[in-house]
Each structure stands twice: as structure tokens, then as C-alpha cells.
Design a protein around this motif. Sequence first.
Motif, mmCIF file in Angstrom:
data_model
loop_
_atom_site.group_PDB
_atom_site.id
_atom_site.type_symbol
_atom_site.label_atom_id
_atom_site.label_comp_id
_atom_site.label_asym_id
_atom_site.label_seq_id
_atom_site.Cartn_x
_atom_site.Cartn_y
_atom_site.Cartn_z
ATOM 1 N N PHE A 57 -189.405 18.192 119.806
ATOM 2 C CA PHE A 57 -188.099 18.352 119.160
ATOM 3 C C PHE A 57 -186.977 18.310 120.194
ATOM 4 C CE2 PHE A 57 -191.254 20.616 116.597
ATOM 5 C CZ PHE A 57 -191.118 19.930 115.399
ATOM 6 N N PHE A 58 -185.923 17.602 119.841
ATOM 7 C CA PHE A 58 -184.779 17.462 120.737
ATOM 8 C C PHE A 58 -183.472 17.673 119.980
ATOM 9 C CE2 PHE A 58 -187.964 15.482 123.286
ATOM 10 C CZ PHE A 58 -187.520 15.531 124.602
ATOM 11 N N THR A 59 -182.511 18.280 120.659
ATOM 12 C CA THR A 59 -181.105 18.183 120.289
ATOM 13 C C THR A 59 -180.459 17.229 121.294
ATOM 14 O OG1 THR A 59 -180.313 19.976 121.719
ATOM 15 C CG2 THR A 59 -181.177 20.602 119.556
ATOM 16 N N ASN A 66 -189.908 24.659 120.071
ATOM 17 C CA ASN A 66 -190.380 24.378 118.720
ATOM 18 C C ASN A 66 -189.188 24.333 117.779
ATOM 19 O OD1 ASN A 66 -189.866 27.176 117.804
ATOM 20 N ND2 ASN A 66 -191.647 27.688 119.060
ATOM 21 N N CYS A 67 -189.431 23.909 116.553
ATOM 22 C CA CYS A 67 -188.366 23.833 115.560
ATOM 23 C C CYS A 67 -189.003 23.942 114.186
ATOM 24 C CB CYS A 67 -187.585 22.526 115.702
ATOM 25 S SG CYS A 67 -186.306 22.286 114.446
ATOM 26 N N GLY A 68 -188.668 24.973 113.448
ATOM 27 C CA GLY A 68 -189.290 25.209 112.159
ATOM 28 C C GLY A 68 -188.926 24.170 111.118
ATOM 29 N N HIS A 69 -187.629 23.946 110.905
ATOM 30 C CA HIS A 69 -187.262 22.971 109.876
ATOM 31 C C HIS A 69 -187.601 21.553 110.338
ATOM 32 C CE1 HIS A 69 -183.392 22.444 112.117
ATOM 33 N NE2 HIS A 69 -183.399 21.255 111.567
ATOM 34 N N GLY A 70 -187.667 21.327 111.654
ATOM 35 C CA GLY A 70 -188.118 20.039 112.166
ATOM 36 C C GLY A 70 -189.590 19.801 111.877
#
Length: 279
Positions: A57-59, A66-70
Motif C-alpha cells: 500500500f502506498f500514498t 498495512n491498510c484496512g480499506h485498501g
Amino acid sequence: MVVNACTRRGGGGSPTAVVSDDGTLTDDDRRAIARRAGTTHSAFIDTSRADTPRVRFFTSAGELTNCGHGTIAAQAVLLHRSGAMDHHGRQRTGGRTFATTATRRPDGIEVWFDQGVIALSDDVDATGGGITAALGLKRTDIAADVRVASSGTPRLLVPVRDRHTLLSMQPDFDRLATECRRRGYLGCFTYALSPTARTGAARMFAPAIGVDEDIANANSVGCLAAHLLDTSGNGAIEIHQGDTLQSPSSVFASATHTADGIVARIGGLVDLGPSIDLR
């Protein structure tokens, strides 16, 4: 493609870019794609191991642990591409492999995943000045103890006295970013519960990682479920976010006690948008 993760009643949700990653991309490429997509978060799926795809996941600012909605977005896209009606699988992210479930529903694709063990601790200094002021709150606006929760990256759980207080918040994002970096926090998850504590509203502020406010922050909802189980015995919650950003979202979480500690499962619905070449 760009999908809307964690929709509420068939609309809203957090726009999330989901990209097939064949390993030729550099991290600079991934950050550039995140900027070009115009979404706060982007998921990059390496499907070289079909049984357990690796997802990063990246911004625009860099990679996230980590990223839940991702995760919810990525698993919905994988089910969509498979053509199946449902799928029980596994995902590898941030050095951890965990179970996922995706099912087609009339109003989208429903995804659940195992968040893992959630560490909880108190921060007796959090309301002492810096973070409270940066959030635009007074100490009397805070309804109960502030806690630190982590499923890999620590964040503050900040209960406010009511929904009006929550929706009226106007943080100083520069100051909040400084305070969170100084303390090692991802951000601040502020929330107000309903009288039954089964539902609530929340706002997630994470300027330290380049996201002033999240439309949906699924991992923080799982952390909140763990906190509620720890303090009240009720570990099931539905949280609404995104209303101040004109994109209402909904995240579900359920926490349970295990021999290893409190764990949570997180769920949400995904609306698949049009396929866009982001590369």
C-alpha cells in the motif's frame, strides 16, 4: 482500477486505486501512480503467487505497513477478476499472512479480513496539551480515557463527548503531524458512540503520513472494537465516517479474546468503479 471501499447504503466509500504489480515497478513509480490516481491510498497486488497474493500500500508520500480499506478494495478486485461468486483466501502484507473472505452481494462485494492481535495501552499525557490542542479540542470535549491501539502501527483512540463535537472539529494539521511524529503515532482516530455503543461515528486524522482526513480507516475501527471489548465486553461495532468529506462510509468490526490476545475481523462493502489504466 479505482473502486469505492467501505460504502454505506450503496453509495459513498473511499476511492482506492488497485493496481496489478508485476514487479517491474519501483517504489518511486508506485508513489507516482498514487499521485496520478488522485486517491489517498493505492493497493499494489503481486499475483505471482495466486494462492497468497502479496499486497503493498502506498500514498503519494510513501509506503504504509498495512491498510484496512485498501485490503478490502484489493480483495474485492481479486474476486471480480476471478469471476467467482465468493472466495476464501489469504493475503500477505507487511510481513504477515492473514485470512480473507469476499462475497458478491446485490449492493457490492462484501469483504472481511483478519486484522490480527491488537495491542492496547494508555497514554496519560495525550490530553495534556499538544495533541488535544492540535485536534482543536478542549479537555472537556474528551469523553473518556484516550488509548493507544496498534495492529502494527500505533494510533490514538480519542473519544469525544458527542457527534456534534466530532463533526465540528477543525484540527491544525501541521501541528498534529508534528505531535504524531514526535510520539510515533500514525494519527488520531476520534469517535463518538451511540447510546447502545453498537454503532458510532468517527474521523481519522493522519497528516503525519500525508492524509489529513480519511474517508474510511478500517484498521482503526478494528482497534476500536478491541478497545470496546477490553473495556465493556462488547466487541462488535459499525462505524460511520466520511460525512464531513461528502463521501459517507461504513466499516464493521468484531473483536474476540484469544490465547494470543484480542483479535479483530474487519468488514466492508466495495463498489467497483470503471477500469482505468493507472500505469
